[in-house]
Design a protein around this motif. Structure first.
Motif, PDB file in Angstrom:
ATOM      1  N   LEU A   1      -4.104   7.199   3.314  1.00  0.00           N
ATOM      2  CA  LEU A   1      -3.893   5.826   4.011  1.00  0.00           C
ATOM      3  C   LEU A   1      -4.829   4.875   4.038  1.00  0.00           C
ATOM      4  O   LEU A   1      -4.588   3.916   3.747  1.00  0.00           O
ATOM      5  N   ALA A   2      -6.233   5.337   4.119  1.00  0.00           N
ATOM      6  CA  ALA A   2      -7.136   4.400   4.059  1.00  0.00           C
ATOM      7  C   ALA A   2      -7.159   3.749   2.606  1.00  0.00           C
ATOM      8  O   ALA A   2      -7.587   2.509   2.441  1.00  0.00           O
ATOM      9  N   ARG A   3      -7.191   4.478   1.654  1.00  0.00           N
ATOM     10  CA  ARG A   3      -6.907   3.939   0.291  1.00  0.00           C
ATOM     11  C   ARG A   3      -5.791   2.915   0.223  1.00  0.00           C
ATOM     12  O   ARG A   3      -5.750   1.810  -0.342  1.00  0.00           O
ATOM     13  N   ALA A   4      -4.599   3.209   0.828  1.00  0.00           N
ATOM     14  CA  ALA A   4      -3.655   2.338   0.742  1.00  0.00           C
ATOM     15  C   ALA A   4      -3.810   1.123   1.578  1.00  0.00           C
ATOM     16  O   ALA A   4      -3.238  -0.101   1.314  1.00  0.00           O
ATOM     17  N   LEU A   5      -4.683   1.080   2.352  1.00  0.00           N
ATOM     18  CA  LEU A   5      -4.965  -0.085   3.483  1.00  0.00           C
ATOM     19  C   LEU A   5      -6.073  -1.033   2.498  1.00  0.00           C
ATOM     20  O   LEU A   5      -6.442  -2.031   2.961  1.00  0.00           O
ATOM     21  N   LEU A   6      -6.750  -0.601   1.243  1.00  0.00           N
ATOM     22  CA  LEU A   6      -7.735  -1.309   1.076  1.00  0.00           C
ATOM     23  C   LEU A   6      -7.695  -2.822   0.456  1.00  0.00           C
ATOM     24  O   LEU A   6      -8.651  -3.490   0.802  1.00  0.00           O
ATOM     25  N   HIS A   7      -6.244  -3.047   0.144  1.00  0.00           N
ATOM     26  CA  HIS A   7      -6.244  -4.335  -0.230  1.00  0.00           C
ATOM     27  C   HIS A   7      -5.421  -5.295   0.517  1.00  0.00           C
ATOM     28  O   HIS A   7      -4.557  -6.004   0.344  1.00  0.00           O
ATOM     29  N   ASP A   8      -5.308  -4.653   1.876  1.00  0.00           N
ATOM     30  CA  ASP A   8      -4.776  -5.693   3.070  1.00  0.00           C
ATOM     31  C   ASP A   8      -3.460  -5.706   2.813  1.00  0.00           C
ATOM     32  O   ASP A   8      -2.603  -6.783   2.599  1.00  0.00           O
ATOM     33  N   PRO A   9      -2.416  -4.743   2.708  1.00  0.00           N
ATOM     34  CA  PRO A   9      -1.272  -4.846   2.315  1.00  0.00           C
ATOM     35  C   PRO A   9      -0.268  -5.474   3.387  1.00  0.00           C
ATOM     36  O   PRO A   9      -0.826  -5.539   4.525  1.00  0.00           O
TER      37      PRO A   9
ATOM     38  N   GLY B   1       0.714  -1.129  -0.005  1.00  0.00           N
ATOM     39  CA  GLY B   1       0.006  -0.036   0.074  1.00  0.00           C
ATOM     40  C   GLY B   1       0.776   1.251   0.128  1.00  0.00           C
ATOM     41  O   GLY B   1       1.635   1.240   0.827  1.00  0.00           O
ATOM     42  N   TYR B   2       0.481   2.172  -0.748  1.00  0.00           N
ATOM     43  CA  TYR B   2       1.588   3.318  -1.075  1.00  0.00           C
ATOM     44  C   TYR B   2       0.853   4.447  -0.989  1.00  0.00           C
ATOM     45  O   TYR B   2      -0.367   4.902  -1.638  1.00  0.00           O
ATOM     46  N   VAL B   3       1.306   5.565  -0.203  1.00  0.00           N
ATOM     47  CA  VAL B   3       0.963   6.722  -0.088  1.00  0.00           C
ATOM     48  C   VAL B   3       2.042   7.733  -0.487  1.00  0.00           C
ATOM     49  O   VAL B   3       3.141   8.018   0.184  1.00  0.00           O
ATOM     50  N   PRO B   4       2.013   8.331  -1.736  1.00  0.00           N
ATOM     51  CA  PRO B   4       2.876   9.074  -2.431  1.00  0.00           C
ATOM     52  C   PRO B   4       3.146  10.373  -1.584  1.00  0.00           C
ATOM     53  O   PRO B   4       2.228  10.892  -0.943  1.00  0.00           O
ATOM     54  N   GLN B   5       4.238  11.113  -2.213  1.00  0.00           N
ATOM     55  CA  GLN B   5       4.691  12.579  -1.368  1.00  0.00           C
ATOM     56  C   GLN B   5       3.657  13.546  -1.647  1.00  0.00           C
ATOM     57  O   GLN B   5       3.215  14.439  -0.934  1.00  0.00           O
ATOM     58  N   ARG B   6       3.221  13.227  -3.140  1.00  0.00           N
ATOM     59  CA  ARG B   6       2.137  14.458  -3.596  1.00  0.00           C
ATOM     60  C   ARG B   6       1.032  13.737  -4.354  1.00  0.00           C
ATOM     61  O   ARG B   6       1.564  12.874  -5.022  1.00  0.00           O
ATOM     62  N   VAL B   7       0.111  14.031  -4.202  1.00  0.00           N
ATOM     63  CA  VAL B   7      -1.121  13.882  -4.841  1.00  0.00           C
ATOM     64  C   VAL B   7      -1.877  15.049  -5.875  1.00  0.00           C
ATOM     65  O   VAL B   7      -2.261  15.893  -5.062  1.00  0.00           O
TER      66      VAL B   7
ATOM     67  N   MET C   1     -16.267  -2.280   2.792  1.00  0.00           N
ATOM     68  CA  MET C   1     -14.870  -2.095   2.814  1.00  0.00           C
ATOM     69  C   MET C   1     -14.516  -0.655   2.740  1.00  0.00           C
ATOM     70  O   MET C   1     -13.333  -0.265   3.552  1.00  0.00           O
ATOM     71  N   ALA C   2     -14.995   0.188   1.969  1.00  0.00           N
ATOM     72  CA  ALA C   2     -14.707   1.803   2.238  1.00  0.00           C
ATOM     73  C   ALA C   2     -14.797   2.140   3.225  1.00  0.00           C
ATOM     74  O   ALA C   2     -14.047   3.136   4.002  1.00  0.00           O
ATOM     75  N   ALA C   3     -16.113   1.932   4.157  1.00  0.00           N
ATOM     76  CA  ALA C   3     -16.341   2.479   5.518  1.00  0.00           C
ATOM     77  C   ALA C   3     -15.367   1.696   6.514  1.00  0.00           C
ATOM     78  O   ALA C   3     -15.138   2.443   7.363  1.00  0.00           O
ATOM     79  N   GLN C   4     -15.193   0.504   6.038  1.00  0.00           N
ATOM     80  CA  GLN C   4     -14.074   0.049   7.219  1.00  0.00           C
ATOM     81  C   GLN C   4     -12.870   0.593   7.196  1.00  0.00           C
ATOM     82  O   GLN C   4     -12.214   0.976   8.508  1.00  0.00           O
TER      83      GLN C   4
END
Length: 256
Positions: free
Chosen positions: A133-141, A72-78, A102-105
């Protein structure tokens, strides 16, 4: 391999091949470990991350990733186009759609539950980082990679974010690799710190890196007092010896 990612002799050149960004870097991160990379601007921190992820060519060396590794990746800039409406819920489904549950979780896990219908442009800096961070966690990294995740946050926001990272590691068991300039608090959750300046200057526990001559040479004679070291408890052990200038056996940092 037991490491999630391991690099040996990693060397990276700038485009054109005339200048070295990183030379002869050895690196590894193990399951459930929190590793923080610090260094001055231009020291190669983000280049190291991109190389470890396979997004940057190597001039020399090799990078091995554990089979089936989920990152799961959180880039420096979006970069966001503020002229296009985008809710948090829609953002979480890009590029792959995820279910409402899953989104709510993941939003609840990162402390921003209930923001699904909020426009991204209406979020505070801290809320947006938690959504990323939530987006990075979506697929159980197995591994979270965070490149300067607290840029633009105030001091309370930075501290709160690092507390969240500790909690996420505890809940999910994911390892965490962070790059940061936030020397005042960045060591809080770290099992191991790597000080980078084109090469690995020193490496070890937060307490030892903060007093290492190589670290103080980069960040100033008084820098050993700038790292807020907290008592750090965990139930796993790491015993690395990378041959770095200040690598030592793991022990807890005392509160300062």
């Amino acid at each position: 391999m037991t490491a999630l990612i391991e690099a040996r002799g990693l060397t990276i050149l700038r485009p054109g091949g005339l200048e070295t960004v990183l030379r002869d870097v050895d690196f590894r991160i193990d399951p459930q470990e929190i590793v923080t990379v610090v260094g001055p601007n231009g020291s190669g921190k983000s280049s190291l991350i991109r190389a470890l992820l396979g997004h940057m060519p190597l001039a020399a060396g090799q990078v091995a990733r554990k089979a089936g590794l989920r990152i799961g990746y959180v880039p420096q800039r979006v970069q966001l186009d503020t002229t296009i409406p985008m809710t948090v819920r829609r953002f979480l489904s890009l590029p792959r759609r995820v279910g409402d549950d899953m989104a709510a979780q993941v939003l609840a896990r990162t402390g921003v539950g209930g923001l699904q219908s909020r426009q991204l442009t209406q979020l505070s800096g801290g809320q947006f980082q938690r959504v990323l961070l939530a987006r990075a966690l979506l697929h159980d990294p197995h591994l979270l990679v965070l490149d300067e995740p607290t840029q633009g946050l105030d001091q309370p926001g930075i501290v709160a974010f690092y507390q969240l990272i500790e909690e996420v590691r505890r809940q999910t068991g994911a390892a965490v690799l962070m790059v940061s300039h936030d020397l005042l608090v960045v060591m809080r959750a770290s099992d191991r710190v790597i000080c980078l300046n084109g090469h690995v200057c020193c490496e070890g526990t937060p307490q030892h890196v903060s007093t290492a001559p190589e670290y103080r040479a980069l960040f100033g004679a008084g820098s050993e007092g700038t790292l807020a070291l907290y008592q750090h408890h965990h139930d796993h052990d790491h015993d690395h010896d990378h041959g770095a200038a200040c690598a030592h056996p793991h022990h807890h940092a005392e509160a300062s």
